[in-house]
Design a protein around this motif. Sequence first.
Motif, mmCIF file in Angstrom:
data_model
loop_
_atom_site.group_PDB
_atom_site.id
_atom_site.type_symbol
_atom_site.label_atom_id
_atom_site.label_comp_id
_atom_site.label_asym_id
_atom_site.label_seq_id
_atom_site.Cartn_x
_atom_site.Cartn_y
_atom_site.Cartn_z
ATOM 1 N N PHE A 241 0.918 -1.125 0.024
ATOM 2 C CA PHE A 241 -0.140 -0.123 -0.043
ATOM 3 C C PHE A 241 0.723 1.339 -0.141
ATOM 4 O O PHE A 241 1.766 1.235 0.512
ATOM 5 C CB PHE A 241 -0.698 -0.045 1.229
ATOM 6 C CG PHE A 241 -1.798 -1.192 1.486
ATOM 7 C CD1 PHE A 241 -2.755 -1.080 0.487
ATOM 8 C CD2 PHE A 241 -1.280 -2.369 2.254
ATOM 9 C CE1 PHE A 241 -3.741 -2.411 0.612
ATOM 10 C CE2 PHE A 241 -2.035 -3.458 2.270
ATOM 11 C CZ PHE A 241 -3.142 -3.463 1.471
ATOM 12 N N ARG B 241 5.640 -8.576 3.691
ATOM 13 C CA ARG B 241 4.333 -8.954 3.990
ATOM 14 C C ARG B 241 3.587 -9.335 2.627
ATOM 15 O O ARG B 241 2.548 -10.276 2.692
ATOM 16 C CB ARG B 241 3.780 -7.755 4.897
ATOM 17 C CG ARG B 241 2.177 -8.277 5.477
ATOM 18 C CD ARG B 241 1.582 -7.255 6.217
ATOM 19 N NE ARG B 241 1.261 -6.119 5.472
ATOM 20 C CZ ARG B 241 0.954 -4.980 5.845
ATOM 21 N NH1 ARG B 241 0.582 -4.845 7.145
ATOM 22 N NH2 ARG B 241 0.363 -3.951 4.716
ATOM 23 N N LEU C 84 1.095 -12.005 9.751
ATOM 24 C CA LEU C 84 -0.299 -11.646 9.613
ATOM 25 C C LEU C 84 -1.102 -12.289 8.296
ATOM 26 O O LEU C 84 -2.007 -13.048 8.647
ATOM 27 C CB LEU C 84 -0.374 -10.326 9.943
ATOM 28 C CG LEU C 84 -1.825 -9.603 9.840
ATOM 29 C CD1 LEU C 84 -2.734 -10.311 11.181
ATOM 30 C CD2 LEU C 84 -2.058 -8.100 9.912
ATOM 31 N N PRO C 85 -0.542 -12.348 7.151
ATOM 32 C CA PRO C 85 -1.520 -12.864 6.058
ATOM 33 C C PRO C 85 -1.410 -14.533 6.215
ATOM 34 O O PRO C 85 -2.332 -14.990 5.889
ATOM 35 C CB PRO C 85 -0.668 -12.592 4.880
ATOM 36 C CG PRO C 85 0.322 -11.449 5.267
ATOM 37 C CD PRO C 85 0.669 -11.428 6.844
ATOM 38 N N LYS D 174 0.246 0.589 5.423
ATOM 39 C CA LYS D 174 -0.455 -0.097 6.516
ATOM 40 C C LYS D 174 0.191 -1.022 7.370
ATOM 41 O O LYS D 174 -0.418 -2.352 7.396
ATOM 42 C CB LYS D 174 -1.643 -0.591 5.602
ATOM 43 C CG LYS D 174 -2.444 0.305 4.963
ATOM 44 C CD LYS D 174 -3.841 0.047 4.389
ATOM 45 C CE LYS D 174 -4.625 0.886 3.788
ATOM 46 N NZ LYS D 174 -4.796 2.151 4.352
ATOM 47 N N SER E 268 -1.135 -16.070 9.274
ATOM 48 C CA SER E 268 -1.995 -16.480 10.300
ATOM 49 C C SER E 268 -3.733 -16.355 9.819
ATOM 50 O O SER E 268 -4.184 -17.199 9.896
ATOM 51 C CB SER E 268 -2.130 -15.410 11.561
ATOM 52 O OG SER E 268 -0.737 -15.409 11.903
ATOM 53 N N ILE E 269 -3.825 -15.122 9.047
ATOM 54 C CA ILE E 269 -5.239 -15.304 8.464
ATOM 55 C C ILE E 269 -5.450 -16.390 7.517
ATOM 56 O O ILE E 269 -6.534 -16.983 7.366
ATOM 57 C CB ILE E 269 -5.243 -14.137 7.523
ATOM 58 C CG1 ILE E 269 -5.246 -12.632 8.473
ATOM 59 C CG2 ILE E 269 -6.384 -13.866 6.534
ATOM 60 C CD1 ILE E 269 -5.060 -11.346 7.742
ATOM 61 N N SER E 270 -4.353 -16.947 6.626
ATOM 62 C CA SER E 270 -4.673 -17.942 5.573
ATOM 63 C C SER E 270 -4.572 -19.428 6.488
ATOM 64 O O SER E 270 -4.984 -20.418 5.820
ATOM 65 C CB SER E 270 -3.747 -18.062 4.710
ATOM 66 O OG SER E 270 -3.597 -16.796 3.865
ATOM 67 N N GLY E 271 -4.273 -19.448 7.676
ATOM 68 C CA GLY E 271 -4.334 -20.728 8.555
ATOM 69 C C GLY E 271 -3.141 -21.492 8.124
ATOM 70 O O GLY E 271 -3.253 -22.704 8.253
ATOM 71 N N ARG F 132 3.096 -4.107 16.552
ATOM 72 C CA ARG F 132 3.696 -5.725 16.291
ATOM 73 C C ARG F 132 5.068 -5.618 15.773
ATOM 74 O O ARG F 132 5.272 -4.596 14.686
ATOM 75 C CB ARG F 132 2.883 -6.256 15.501
ATOM 76 C CG ARG F 132 1.346 -6.653 15.942
ATOM 77 C CD ARG F 132 0.737 -7.609 15.362
ATOM 78 N NE ARG F 132 -0.645 -7.718 15.604
ATOM 79 C CZ ARG F 132 -1.268 -8.530 15.417
ATOM 80 N NH1 ARG F 132 -1.069 -9.605 14.549
ATOM 81 N NH2 ARG F 132 -2.768 -8.628 15.788
ATOM 82 N N LEU G 259 1.427 -2.669 11.028
ATOM 83 C CA LEU G 259 0.628 -2.641 12.311
ATOM 84 C C LEU G 259 1.815 -2.097 13.342
ATOM 85 O O LEU G 259 2.813 -2.853 13.640
ATOM 86 C CB LEU G 259 0.203 -3.845 13.011
ATOM 87 C CG LEU G 259 -0.793 -4.317 11.968
ATOM 88 C CD1 LEU G 259 -1.534 -5.636 12.288
ATOM 89 C CD2 LEU G 259 -1.982 -3.181 12.018
#
Lengths: 215, 299
Positions: A85, A150, A102-103, A89, A105-108, A94, A91
């Motif tokens: 971006f 990221r 983060l990505p 953006k 974790s979101i995707s598991g 962290r 965090l």
Amino acid sequence: MIRFDRVSKRYPPGVDALSDLSFELDDGQMLLVGGHSGAGKSTLLKLIAGVENATSGAVLVGGQNLGSLSRSALPYYRRRIGMVFQDQKLLFDRNAYDNVMLPLSISGFPAREAANRVRAALDKVGLGKREKALPIMLSGGEQQRLAIARAVVSRPDLLLADEPTAHLDAQTAADVARILVEFNQVGVTVLVATYAHELFPGARRLQLDHGRLRT
Amino acid sequence: MKAWLAHHGQSFALAWRRLTATPVNSILSLVAVGIALALPAGGQMLLSGARELAGNATATPQISVFMAIATERGRTNEIGSRLEKHAGVRQARFLAREETLSRMKSNPGLREVIDALSANPFPDAFVVSARDEAPEAMDKLAVEFRKWPGVEHVQLDSAWVRRLDALLRLGRTGLLLLAGLLGGGLIAITFSITRMQVLTQRAEIEVSRLLGATEAFIRRPFLYLGLLLGLGGGAVAWLLVAGATIWLRAPLAELAGLYDLNLTLRPLGLVDSILLLACAGSLGWLGAAFSLRQNHGQS
């Protein structure tokens, strides 16, 4: 890979950001989108990322018309795209490692594989030794590289970068551009909104002017 | 399944981090929730004690029929057989005046008083259980017994038990009302805390959405935060009730002893404790869910 078919985007109260825009981008290509401020570069990227919807026309990515994408399918579509971006953006509460994680974790992703990928992504952008650092402790160039790490950690097919070299000094901008080119060289389709075309020699260019394609 | 569990584990850990990131605020919130829950939980404990007290007394309505002291035993036996044959009487138990005297003497507080008397002051008596325990039927029987020769006094023994039972029922209703009100308070507290958290984490929510997070993924840590607040508050309430039990036990036992009552306070049992924590956790989760429904769209 990406096809814009007579796409227009109008923001309230009637500002045309894009008008009747058509183009195609094949898999593995690198496309630079240029133009003055307000030309519609960011809007174009937002349409591809599914952040905005076209007012008219069709945006197709990988054969999928984004206009017909359901609300519940949108998150899974976005996981296939890496995004850098304009304002990064990140965090700020962290550290670098957790931002890149983060990505995944979101995707598991399984923890061990995720950790390996995060370290590989940080190494790739030259931040391997700064994984514990909070973004506030990083320079502007390092923050931009962290944002790239990221964006690529999920190994997306498509990488979108919005003004990734803005506000960076010449050397840092060249480093960031080189990283994006390297991702393109390994087969990732890269679309960069930038006015610094000289940093990406040989890349295909698309010039926008008040939301229209300038020929 | 493994990925699902990992997601939940991460959400729980994130909720825990958010809760511990502002320890003073979190502790004050837990204390507020704990006090709100301690009131109905403590009330439940007091009611249990009172219920036990009422349970020690007979809950079956009975009529005591006292003979005149001068009545001969033969006349008393005659009354006994009339009672046994009476269609409205289920059981009639005879208490001889000598037996009553000996029972009263076994009470240390009364022994000296009784010894000072020149004669046995207690009459022969019958404890009668009726077939129909409806108050009107019992009253009718009592009126009939009063007219029998040799009967001095007839008393409906169950009246005070019924009064206590009515009080307990009122207490239970009041407690339910209080629990409902304070449960609503708990929901309001977690609603407000979750709203603040959503506003604080707005940037993270936005980034997560852009990176492909589902709404469930974004909501989950907030729901766990509500659950943790509820459970933590429940634990605080349990500690408060346990502390109050220990603190009040001795003075209450002393007071009850003065009235010759066996009233003891017991800490919440296992089932009540689990119920307290489960209710607290559920209410916390519910408050967070309401808050997300209300505020998440604006984030």
